[in-house]
Scaffold this motif. Structure first.
Motif, mmCIF file in Angstrom:
data_model
loop_
_atom_site.group_PDB
_atom_site.id
_atom_site.type_symbol
_atom_site.label_atom_id
_atom_site.label_comp_id
_atom_site.label_asym_id
_atom_site.label_seq_id
_atom_site.Cartn_x
_atom_site.Cartn_y
_atom_site.Cartn_z
ATOM 1 N N VAL A 66 3.630 -2.880 -3.518
ATOM 2 C CA VAL A 66 2.491 -3.524 -4.476
ATOM 3 C C VAL A 66 1.844 -3.161 -5.841
ATOM 4 C CG1 VAL A 66 -0.383 -2.708 -3.809
ATOM 5 C CG2 VAL A 66 0.688 -3.000 -1.590
ATOM 6 N N THR A 112 -1.932 5.816 0.656
ATOM 7 C CA THR A 112 -1.503 4.711 1.473
ATOM 8 C C THR A 112 -0.323 4.847 2.069
ATOM 9 O OG1 THR A 112 -2.431 3.660 -0.318
ATOM 10 C CG2 THR A 112 -0.505 2.320 0.450
ATOM 11 N N ASP A 113 0.927 5.423 1.216
ATOM 12 C CA ASP A 113 1.682 5.954 1.764
ATOM 13 C C ASP A 113 1.283 6.357 3.612
ATOM 14 O OD1 ASP A 113 4.370 6.665 2.077
ATOM 15 O OD2 ASP A 113 4.347 9.150 1.998
ATOM 16 N N VAL A 151 -0.157 4.745 6.280
ATOM 17 C CA VAL A 151 0.816 3.436 7.240
ATOM 18 C C VAL A 151 2.032 3.885 7.080
ATOM 19 C CG1 VAL A 151 2.980 1.913 6.377
ATOM 20 C CG2 VAL A 151 0.247 1.199 4.831
ATOM 21 N N TRP A 182 8.099 2.935 5.753
ATOM 22 C CA TRP A 182 7.217 1.177 4.884
ATOM 23 C C TRP A 182 6.313 2.128 4.295
ATOM 24 C CZ3 TRP A 182 9.320 -2.699 6.159
ATOM 25 C CH2 TRP A 182 10.018 -3.094 7.768
ATOM 26 N N THR A 190 5.632 -0.015 0.558
ATOM 27 C CA THR A 190 4.803 -0.488 0.781
ATOM 28 C C THR A 190 4.158 -0.880 -0.573
ATOM 29 O OG1 THR A 190 3.932 -1.010 2.927
ATOM 30 C CG2 THR A 190 1.808 -0.558 1.418
#
Length: 120
Positions: free
Chosen positions: A42, A20-21, A24, A34, A38
């Protein structure tokens, strides 16, 4: 047994954090991290929801400590904020701190409220 549940949750949360890191951050050409923001927001939302529902110790260990603990990353937040400061980007570092804390607390509160509303 609890340690195994934590490890299982972490085995899912850590790779999800990394993927995810990277996804994004690849979409933003910005000083602010960001991707870390994120995953932390979450994770805060999920942990807030988990706290609101009556979950047993096994679920809390696997999802709360394991999954959410591995998904979120205080150490990376600290490192990235320090790196921004050391690179002379103090305003971006301050923005990162304020955004992370405010958004994380808001997400945890929202998760808690949504789970409470859903469970009656």
């Amino acid at each position: 047994m609890t340690v195994l549940l934590i490890a299982l949750g972490a085995a899912l949360g850590a790779p999800l954090r990394y993927l995810t890191d990277r996804a994004v951050q690849a979409r933003h050409d910005s000083l602010l991290p960001w991707g870390t923001l994120t995953v932390n927001v979450v994770g805060s939302l999920l942990l807030g929801a988990l706290v609101a529902v009556p979950a047993g110790p096994a679920v809390t260990a696997a999802l709360g400590t394991g999954f959410c603990g591995a998904l979120t990353t205080w150490s990376t937040f600290g490192y990235e904020t320090l790196r921004l400061t050391r690179d002379g980007n103090r305003l971006a570092a301050l923005a990162n701190v304020l955004l992370s804390v405010v958004a994380g607390l808001a997400a945890a509160s929202l998760g808690y409220a949504l789970a409470r509303a859903a469970t009656g």
